[in-house]
Design a protein around this motif. Structure first.
Motif, PDB file in Angstrom:
ATOM      1  N   GLN A 113     -24.306   9.138  36.821  1.00 31.96           N
ATOM      2  CA  GLN A 113     -24.160  10.455  36.193  1.00 31.96           C
ATOM      3  C   GLN A 113     -23.839  10.311  34.710  1.00 31.96           C
ATOM      4  O   GLN A 113     -24.409  11.009  33.871  1.00 31.96           O
ATOM      5  CB  GLN A 113     -23.081  11.267  36.916  1.00 31.96           C
ATOM      6  N   LEU A 114     -22.920   9.397  34.371  1.00 33.37           N
ATOM      7  CA  LEU A 114     -22.564   9.193  32.968  1.00 33.37           C
ATOM      8  C   LEU A 114     -23.743   8.606  32.189  1.00 33.37           C
ATOM      9  O   LEU A 114     -24.003   8.997  31.053  1.00 33.37           O
ATOM     10  CB  LEU A 114     -21.340   8.283  32.850  1.00 33.37           C
ATOM     11  N   GLN A 115     -24.481   7.693  32.808  1.00 36.23           N
ATOM     12  CA  GLN A 115     -25.669   7.132  32.164  1.00 36.23           C
ATOM     13  C   GLN A 115     -26.664   8.240  31.833  1.00 36.23           C
ATOM     14  O   GLN A 115     -27.225   8.284  30.733  1.00 36.23           O
ATOM     15  CB  GLN A 115     -26.322   6.090  33.085  1.00 36.23           C
ATOM     16  N   LYS A 116     -26.858   9.162  32.773  1.00 27.63           N
ATOM     17  CA  LYS A 116     -27.774  10.286  32.555  1.00 27.63           C
ATOM     18  C   LYS A 116     -27.302  11.151  31.387  1.00 27.63           C
ATOM     19  O   LYS A 116     -28.084  11.500  30.502  1.00 27.63           O
ATOM     20  CB  LYS A 116     -27.879  11.115  33.837  1.00 27.63           C
ATOM     21  N   LEU A 117     -26.018  11.499  31.374  1.00 28.84           N
ATOM     22  CA  LEU A 117     -25.480  12.343  30.302  1.00 28.84           C
ATOM     23  C   LEU A 117     -25.616  11.675  28.933  1.00 28.84           C
ATOM     24  O   LEU A 117     -25.997  12.315  27.952  1.00 28.84           O
ATOM     25  CB  LEU A 117     -24.011  12.663  30.571  1.00 28.84           C
ATOM     26  N   LEU A 118     -25.295  10.376  28.867  1.00 29.11           N
ATOM     27  CA  LEU A 118     -25.395   9.654  27.598  1.00 29.11           C
ATOM     28  C   LEU A 118     -26.846   9.490  27.161  1.00 29.11           C
ATOM     29  O   LEU A 118     -27.165   9.583  25.974  1.00 29.11           O
ATOM     30  CB  LEU A 118     -24.704   8.296  27.705  1.00 29.11           C
ATOM     31  N   SER A 119     -27.740   9.247  28.115  1.00 28.88           N
ATOM     32  CA  SER A 119     -29.166   9.113  27.788  1.00 28.88           C
ATOM     33  C   SER A 119     -29.722  10.415  27.226  1.00 28.88           C
ATOM     34  O   SER A 119     -30.559  10.405  26.328  1.00 28.88           O
ATOM     35  CB  SER A 119     -29.961   8.691  29.025  1.00 28.88           C
ATOM     36  N   GLU A 120     -29.243  11.531  27.757  1.00 32.06           N
ATOM     37  CA  GLU A 120     -29.671  12.834  27.239  1.00 32.06           C
ATOM     38  C   GLU A 120     -29.231  13.034  25.791  1.00 32.06           C
ATOM     39  O   GLU A 120     -29.839  13.810  25.057  1.00 32.06           O
ATOM     40  CB  GLU A 120     -29.105  13.964  28.117  1.00 32.06           C
ATOM     41  N   GLN A 121     -28.191  12.314  25.376  1.00 27.95           N
ATOM     42  CA  GLN A 121     -27.717  12.365  23.996  1.00 27.95           C
ATOM     43  C   GLN A 121     -28.397  11.278  23.144  1.00 27.95           C
ATOM     44  O   GLN A 121     -27.975  11.008  22.033  1.00 27.95           O
ATOM     45  CB  GLN A 121     -26.199  12.174  23.951  1.00 27.95           C
ATOM     46  N   HIS A 122     -29.404  10.620  23.717  1.00 23.86           N
ATOM     47  CA  HIS A 122     -30.231   9.606  23.046  1.00 23.86           C
ATOM     48  C   HIS A 122     -29.516   8.283  22.816  1.00 23.86           C
ATOM     49  O   HIS A 122     -29.821   7.557  21.872  1.00 23.86           O
ATOM     50  CB  HIS A 122     -30.815  10.145  21.735  1.00 23.86           C
ATOM     51  N   TYR A 123     -28.555   7.952  23.665  1.00 22.52           N
ATOM     52  CA  TYR A 123     -27.919   6.638  23.615  1.00 22.52           C
ATOM     53  C   TYR A 123     -28.649   5.709  24.574  1.00 22.52           C
ATOM     54  O   TYR A 123     -29.118   6.129  25.634  1.00 22.52           O
ATOM     55  CB  TYR A 123     -26.437   6.715  24.033  1.00 22.52           C
ATOM     56  N   GLN A 124     -28.753   4.430  24.184  1.00 19.25           N
ATOM     57  CA  GLN A 124     -29.284   3.412  25.090  1.00 19.25           C
ATOM     58  C   GLN A 124     -28.133   2.975  26.001  1.00 19.25           C
ATOM     59  O   GLN A 124     -27.116   2.474  25.520  1.00 19.25           O
ATOM     60  CB  GLN A 124     -29.822   2.213  24.291  1.00 19.25           C
ATOM     61  N   VAL A 125     -28.293   3.149  27.295  1.00 15.81           N
ATOM     62  CA  VAL A 125     -27.192   2.918  28.224  1.00 15.81           C
ATOM     63  C   VAL A 125     -27.615   1.965  29.325  1.00 15.81           C
ATOM     64  O   VAL A 125     -28.665   2.148  29.947  1.00 15.81           O
ATOM     65  CB  VAL A 125     -26.709   4.247  28.862  1.00 15.81           C
ATOM     66  N   SER A 126     -26.792   0.944  29.558  1.00 18.96           N
ATOM     67  CA  SER A 126     -27.022   0.009  30.662  1.00 18.96           C
ATOM     68  C   SER A 126     -25.801  -0.021  31.566  1.00 18.96           C
ATOM     69  O   SER A 126     -24.666  -0.044  31.084  1.00 18.96           O
ATOM     70  CB  SER A 126     -27.261  -1.418  30.131  1.00 18.96           C
ATOM     71  N   ILE A 127     -26.064  -0.018  32.860  1.00 15.53           N
ATOM     72  CA  ILE A 127     -24.994  -0.233  33.829  1.00 15.53           C
ATOM     73  C   ILE A 127     -24.972  -1.728  34.100  1.00 15.53           C
ATOM     74  O   ILE A 127     -25.954  -2.307  34.558  1.00 15.53           O
ATOM     75  CB  ILE A 127     -25.234   0.568  35.120  1.00 15.53           C
ATOM     76  N   VAL A 128     -23.876  -2.364  33.778  1.00 14.18           N
ATOM     77  CA  VAL A 128     -23.773  -3.816  33.853  1.00 14.18           C
ATOM     78  C   VAL A 128     -23.793  -4.279  35.308  1.00 14.18           C
ATOM     79  O   VAL A 128     -23.118  -3.719  36.168  1.00 14.18           O
ATOM     80  CB  VAL A 128     -22.494  -4.307  33.138  1.00 14.18           C
ATOM     81  N   GLU A 129     -24.596  -5.323  35.553  1.00 20.96           N
ATOM     82  CA  GLU A 129     -24.665  -5.934  36.881  1.00 20.96           C
ATOM     83  C   GLU A 129     -23.978  -7.287  36.829  1.00 20.96           C
ATOM     84  O   GLU A 129     -24.156  -8.051  35.870  1.00 20.96           O
ATOM     85  CB  GLU A 129     -26.121  -6.116  37.298  1.00 20.96           C
ATOM     86  N   ALA A 130     -23.206  -7.594  37.835  1.00 20.72           N
ATOM     87  CA  ALA A 130     -22.477  -8.872  37.895  1.00 20.72           C
ATOM     88  C   ALA A 130     -23.460 -10.032  37.843  1.00 20.72           C
ATOM     89  O   ALA A 130     -24.499 -10.021  38.511  1.00 20.72           O
ATOM     90  CB  ALA A 130     -21.646  -8.937  39.163  1.00 20.72           C
TER      91      ALA A 130
END
Length: 197
Positions: free
Chosen positions: A172-189
């Motif tokens: 959800q946070l990734q979606k919100l930030l992407s809508e603001q044109h930020y490049q967002v990655s969810i870190v994988e172990a």
């Protein structure tokens, strides 16, 4: 009713002392509510701070009603484990959860009303009533995170990495930030990420 309240957490006791000493840090609303109307918001007759392990152990033999405030650490370590061990199987008790409990922790299992939980290697039946208050989180919410990021230098901010939280909240946070044109990655172990300079 007037019942004793025990703060059984060395860290909470130290933090309370800091708040007591630095009253100049209160905002006007807090100053008005606590300092004007109450002489000492951290010290009333029923409140007792537990400092020693011996005093903490004595709480487990209480027969009268009481409130024990003990830092949770998601119920994974510390004095809370002893209080749970001695009280979780008594239907007259209430376990009040006021902080976030991560998946797979003892606190989350209690929050989700697992019929049985493991404490110090032994299993105990969850008979105590469990209540959850989601109003005491110290974590920023979506709006606060968006406000914080909006104040950063957008030209220098190349990538946002989400490293904390459950999958649903991260997505959800990734979606919100992407809508603001930020490049967002969810870190994988175990995965490597190339940082741009």
């Amino acid at each position: 009713p007037k019942i004793p309240i025990y703060v059984d957490s060395p860290m909470a006791t130290n933090a309370t002392t800091i708040f007591r000493v630095h009253q100049e840090c209160y905002d006007e609303e807090t100053r008005e509510a606590f300092l004007v109307h109450h002489k000492n918001p951290f010290g009333f007759n029923e409140l007792r701070f537990i400092s020693s392990q011996e005093e903490s152990k004595e709480l487990n033999s209480l027969k009268e009603p009481a409130v024990i405030i003990s830092s949770s650490g998601m119920c994974e370590a510390g004095r809370i484990l002893h209080h749970l061990l001695h009280n979780i199987e008594d239907h007259r008790n209430t376990i009040l959860i006021v902080g976030y409990m991560a998946e797979h922790t003892l606190g989350r299992k209690i929050q989700e009303l697992a019929p049985e939980v493991r404490i110090f290697g032994d299993f105990y039946k969850l008979k105590a009533e469990v209540k959850v208050l989601n109003t005491f989180s110290a974590h920023a919410d979506y709006k606060e995170i968006l406000e914080y990021i909006s104040r950063l230098n957008f030209k220098r901010l190349k990538q946002v990495f989400l490293v904390h939280g459950e999958e649903k909240a991260q997505l959800q946070l990734q979606k919100l930030l992407s809508e603001q044109h930020y490049q967002v990655s969810i870190v994988e172990a175990g995965k490597k990420y190339l940082l741009q300079v």
